[in-house]
Design an enzyme around this catalytic site. Structure first.
Site, mmCIF file in Angstrom:
data_model
loop_
_atom_site.group_PDB
_atom_site.id
_atom_site.type_symbol
_atom_site.label_atom_id
_atom_site.label_comp_id
_atom_site.label_asym_id
_atom_site.label_seq_id
_atom_site.Cartn_x
_atom_site.Cartn_y
_atom_site.Cartn_z
ATOM 1 C CB ALA A 213 -0.928 -0.016 1.206
ATOM 2 N N GLY A 214 2.141 1.126 -0.278
ATOM 3 C CA GLY A 214 2.996 2.308 -0.344
ATOM 4 C C GLY A 214 3.652 2.662 0.977
ATOM 5 N N GLY B 41 5.903 0.544 2.570
ATOM 6 C CA GLY B 41 7.175 -0.150 2.762
ATOM 7 C C GLY B 41 7.097 -1.392 3.631
ATOM 8 C CB ALA C 221 9.068 -2.907 7.579
ATOM 9 C CG ASP D 191 10.466 1.100 0.074
ATOM 10 O OD1 ASP D 191 10.502 2.233 -0.429
ATOM 11 O OD2 ASP D 191 9.481 0.343 0.010
HETATM 12 O O1 PMV Z 1 4.870 1.409 -3.273
HETATM 13 P P1 PMV Z 1 6.253 1.256 -2.763
HETATM 14 O O2 PMV Z 1 6.370 1.608 -1.294
HETATM 15 O O3 PMV Z 1 6.885 -0.052 -3.116
HETATM 16 O O4 PMV Z 1 7.142 2.379 -3.462
HETATM 17 C C1 PMV Z 1 7.497 2.339 -4.820
HETATM 18 C C2 PMV Z 1 8.345 3.525 -5.097
HETATM 19 C C3 PMV Z 1 8.811 3.651 -6.540
HETATM 20 O O5 PMV Z 1 9.589 4.853 -6.587
HETATM 21 C C4 PMV Z 1 7.635 3.812 -7.493
HETATM 22 C C5 PMV Z 1 9.651 2.468 -6.986
HETATM 23 C C6 PMV Z 1 10.972 2.351 -6.240
HETATM 24 O O6 PMV Z 1 11.474 1.213 -6.127
HETATM 25 O O7 PMV Z 1 11.527 3.378 -5.814
#
Ligand code: PMV
Length: 327
Positions: free
Chosen positions: A114-115, A117, A121, A163
């Site tokens: 869901a953004g 990380g 983690a 992340d």
């Molecule tokens: O949705 P997440 O938390 O996996 O973030 C992806 C972030 C991107 O910049 C779109 C891809 C990356 O690996 O940085």
């Protein structure tokens, strides 16, 4: 038996553009994944009750043949299993015990995909717990490097260091290519997170931005402009000037939206937070669905999001200055 935990994160600025060498500033949040590792004679047993699956246990001897018996999508399971497998491979390598067996228990407060990380983690906490269980203590930087290798392996090389570095170190961090550093002097950011209950397909969203950028110069300019926002934002980050940070978050969301990675539910949560007086709001992570992050030191955005159609849950998450730690 050792338990370690590591925080999830939001992107204050810079997701997607970071894939093309622009800087990004992720911030760790007080939502953690906890992983307990216990050495066993051989093989791998994984227990999880929180990975947005109904709960699964899988047991296998390392040849990848075991499969959890749960009603969850194959890609989600593949991913969850892939992260743990690769993390254990890194642990065996770091401790130089190629056939170490583990029982691994995962508990996480971070919604999956869901953004926020969640996978980083879990991987960071798993590497810390399992290496400690074998009597090896790695630095946060070494854990971040190994966790990045895990993500790169599972995600076919499509991973930034954002992340994993953020989860290992905690606080606000700045990532530009291979250059990862902590941003000093940031001790609190009043984050409010709205979650639509969904998840975006990171690979497809990254590919979409890549093809737009190849097709249109103005899309490449948009990616560069996100980098400019990050450079502007980092100059005010330590000052406590939330109004300016919020304006820059709004701008960043607009550019991400132009690149096609927002969604109706993300936009409506962003607007609900702004209308309630948040200083800024944007999607966080790959987009397509999942979470938004708003900056608000009152309860107004939190309350507004509770009543926003499409917002499944909302919570406050302060900046977490602690990275990976043994519990
Ligand atoms: O949705 P997440 O938390 O996996 O973030 C992806 C972030 C991107 O910049 C779109 C891809 C990356 O690996 O940085």
């Amino acid at each position: 038996m050792v338990t370690s935990s590591a925080p999830g994160k939001v992107y204050l600025f810079g997701e997607h553009a970071v894939v093309y060498g622009e800087p990004a500033v992720p911030c760790a949040i007080e939502r953690r994944a906890r992983v307990t590792a216990r050495e066993i004679d051989e093989g791998l047993r994984i227990h999880s009750e929180d990975l947005k699956l109904d709960g699964f246990t899988v047991e296998y001897d390392g040849d990848g043949a075991g499969r959890p018996d749960v009603d969850a999508s194959e890609p989600l399971l593949e991913a969850a299993m892939g992260y743990v497998n690769e993390a254990v491979a890194q642990v065996r390598d770091a401790a130089d015990v190629p056939d170490a067996g583990f029982e691994i228990r995962i508990e996480s407060d971070i919604p999956l995909g869901a953004g926020l990380g969640s996978s980083a983690a879990v991987v960071v906490a798993a590497i810390d717990a399992a290496t400690r269980e074998l009597g090896v203590e790695l630095s946060a930087e070494a854990i971040a490097e190994r966790a990045y290798q895990v993500e790169a392996a599972v995600q076919d090389g499509e991973a930034s260091r954002a992340d994993t570095f953020c989860s290992a170190k905690g606080g606000a961090v700045r990532v530009e290519g291979d250059d990862c550093r902590t941003v000093d002097g940031v001790d609190n950011l009043p984050f409010v997170i709205g979650y639509d209950g969904g998840a975006g397909d990171t690979g497809a969203l990254v590919a979409g931005v890549r093809s737009l950028r190849e097709e249109y110069d103005f899309a490449a300019d948009t990616v560069r402009a996100i980098g400019d926002i990050v450079r502007e934002g980092e100059s005010v980050l330590g000052s406590g000037d939330y109004e300016t940070l919020g304006d820059l978050m709004d701008f960043n969301h607009g550019l991400l939206s132009a690149l096609g990675v927002s969604s109706r539910s993300l936009d409506s949560m962003v607007w609900a937070a702004r209308d309630a007086g948040a200083m800024g709001a944007k999607l966080t992570g790959a987009g397509g669905g999942g979470c938004i992050v708003a900056l608000d030191d009152t309860d107004d955005a939190l309350t507004a999001l509770k009543y926003t159609p499409g917002c499944e849950s909302v919570f406050r998450a302060e900046l977490d200055t602690d990275g990976v730690r043994q519990e």
